[in-house]
Write a protein that holds these residues in place. Structure first.
Motif, PDB file in Angstrom:
ATOM      1  N   LEU A 172      12.417  -1.754   6.510  1.00  0.00           N
ATOM      2  CA  LEU A 172      11.246  -1.089   5.730  1.00  0.00           C
ATOM      3  C   LEU A 172      11.614  -1.120   4.248  1.00  0.00           C
ATOM      4  N   ALA A 173      11.346  -1.527   2.956  1.00  0.00           N
ATOM      5  CA  ALA A 173      12.026  -0.987   1.857  1.00  0.00           C
ATOM      6  C   ALA A 173      11.474  -2.780   0.926  1.00  0.00           C
ATOM      7  N   VAL A 174      11.150  -2.373  -0.095  1.00  0.00           N
ATOM      8  CA  VAL A 174      11.186  -3.316  -0.830  1.00  0.00           C
ATOM      9  C   VAL A 174      11.986  -4.649  -1.091  1.00  0.00           C
ATOM     10  N   PRO A 175      11.277  -5.998  -0.329  1.00  0.00           N
ATOM     11  CA  PRO A 175      13.237  -6.899   0.573  1.00  0.00           C
ATOM     12  C   PRO A 175      13.525  -7.180  -0.875  1.00  0.00           C
ATOM     13  N   PRO A 242       2.706   1.314   7.879  1.00  0.00           N
ATOM     14  CA  PRO A 242       3.405   1.872   6.639  1.00  0.00           C
ATOM     15  C   PRO A 242       2.401   1.016   5.541  1.00  0.00           C
ATOM     16  N   LEU A 243       1.479   0.511   5.758  1.00  0.00           N
ATOM     17  CA  LEU A 243       1.146   0.267   4.611  1.00  0.00           C
ATOM     18  C   LEU A 243      -0.249   0.246   4.546  1.00  0.00           C
ATOM     19  N   GLN A 244      -0.761   1.071   3.740  1.00  0.00           N
ATOM     20  CA  GLN A 244      -2.084   1.128   3.422  1.00  0.00           C
ATOM     21  C   GLN A 244      -2.810   0.555   2.310  1.00  0.00           C
ATOM     22  N   PRO A 245      -4.871   0.715   3.121  1.00  0.00           N
ATOM     23  CA  PRO A 245      -5.358   0.200   1.910  1.00  0.00           C
ATOM     24  C   PRO A 245      -5.395   1.117   0.391  1.00  0.00           C
ATOM     25  N   ASP A 246      -5.898   0.371  -0.434  1.00  0.00           N
ATOM     26  CA  ASP A 246      -6.908   1.534  -1.451  1.00  0.00           C
ATOM     27  C   ASP A 246      -8.028   0.412  -1.835  1.00  0.00           C
ATOM     28  N   PHE A 247      -8.708   0.781  -1.785  1.00  0.00           N
ATOM     29  CA  PHE A 247     -10.158  -0.088  -2.449  1.00  0.00           C
ATOM     30  C   PHE A 247     -10.379   0.408  -3.885  1.00  0.00           C
ATOM     31  N   ARG A 260      -0.629  -0.566  -0.216  1.00  0.00           N
ATOM     32  CA  ARG A 260       0.159   1.388  -0.818  1.00  0.00           C
ATOM     33  C   ARG A 260       1.715   0.953   0.020  1.00  0.00           C
ATOM     34  N   PHE A 261       2.518   0.728   0.351  1.00  0.00           N
ATOM     35  CA  PHE A 261       3.535   1.264   1.200  1.00  0.00           C
ATOM     36  C   PHE A 261       4.389   2.466   1.021  1.00  0.00           C
ATOM     37  N   ARG A 262       3.641   3.436   2.731  1.00  0.00           N
ATOM     38  CA  ARG A 262       3.455   4.632   2.493  1.00  0.00           C
ATOM     39  C   ARG A 262       4.031   4.334   4.347  1.00  0.00           C
TER      40      ARG A 262
END
Length: 308
Positions: A172-175, A242-247, A260-262
């Motif tokens: 769970l990190a930016v690969p 862990p992934l949350q959308p923002d509109f 967003r990764f939260r």
């Protein structure tokens, strides 16, 4: 496809036995040998799929390592990248299928479509011993697994009565692309050891209990991804998303979508905790949406007395 927090006893026994013989560390010479079993004369037949596409690095590494281990491997995988398609299947009246090279079929559909085509046509009349889906570029832990095409391919196999293992490489990190691809080597080395152990214990029977699959997540260890995992853990799917959308309203009737990764604190005993600790997480899964006995009892109490 919900993973239960209380692992079924049969799966715990199976995983504990399997993990005892597949830890990355070198086994002690004094360790008791596995129960003797006759070596099957025919090689294990594997349908190999994924959601990254039939020519992606992960599935090609899987094909290379599984074939080198002596398995009879056939790729039946999506023609294009199908990441995030989950369990979607059979949504079009026709699909295009290419056969670009021996032992490789490319299906213009989802991982589920690929598995169903493989079982129905490529393996017609003689189902494979195992479906392996992956290895995926990136993890399929927590809520990521619920919407994963990699896991979806394994679910399609389980629905058809074929044992299945979903394989993923990442944390769970930016690969880091290079490190993640490098870590696919250790992922497949472990996968071969795991499948060998399951086959030995199956004694010519099914590799896994009926209706049960394994979701295996291998961490990326070391800056170059070539390091050895710290251990192996039988886990459950962490309930977090862990992934949350923002509109954002663009003002023209469309909305910009940002993901967003939260990540949240890891659940104790879950797959996220294991991978964060550089351990290989193995979560048993099934192909239905049933909750556990406790949730069923609560639901029954809630609806008791409700009339039509």
């Amino acid at each position: 496809m919900r993973r239960k927090r209380v692992l079924p006893p049969t799966v715990l026994i199976l995983c504990t036995a399997a993990l005892a013989g597949t830890a990355p560390a070198v086994a002690s010479p004094l360790a008791a040998p596995a129960p003797a079993a006759a070596t099957p004369s025919a090689p294990l037949r594997i349908l190999l799929t994924n959601d990254d596409g039939y020519d992606a690095p992960g599935i090609r590494k899987a094909f290379e390592r599984l074939t080198a281990a002596g398995y009879d491997v056939t790729i039946v995988a999506p023609l294009t990248n199908q990441s995030g398609t989950g369990t979607k299947m059979m949504s079009a009246p026709a699909i295009a299928v290419k056969h670009p090279e021996p032992k490789v079929w490319a299906v213009d559909g989802t991982p589920g479509d690929s598995v169903l085509f493989g079982l129905s046509e490529v393996f017609e009349g003689h189902a494979p011993d195992l479906v392996v889906s992956g290895t995926n570029f990136g993890p399929n832990v927590a809520g990521l697994a619920t919407h994963s095409g990699t896991v979806g391919g394994a679910v399609a196999a389980l629905e058809s009565g074929v044992p299945a293992i979903a394989l993923s490489t990442g944390g769970l990190a930016v690969p880091d692309p290079t490190a993640t691809v490098n870590a696919m080597g250790p992922t497949m080395d472990f996968a071969v050891r795991l499948i060998d152990r399951l086959r030995t214990r199956a004694r010519s029977g099914p590799l896994l209990p009926k209706g049960v699959g394994l979701n295996v997540n291998h961490p990326v260890v070391g800056a170059d991804g070539k390091g050895t995992a710290a251990g192996v853990a039988a886990t459950f799917q962490d309930p977090q998303a862990p992934l949350q959308p923002d509109f954002t309203d663009s003002g023209d009737g469309t909305w910009k979508v940002d993901v967003r990764f939260r990540p949240q604190p890891a659940a104790k005993g879950g797959d996220v905790e294991a991978v964060n600790a550089n351990k290989i997480a193995i979560s048993p899964m099934n192909a239905d949406w049933n909750a556990g006995p406790a949730e069923f009892a609560v639901t029954a109490a809630l609806v008791a007395g409700v009339r039509p």
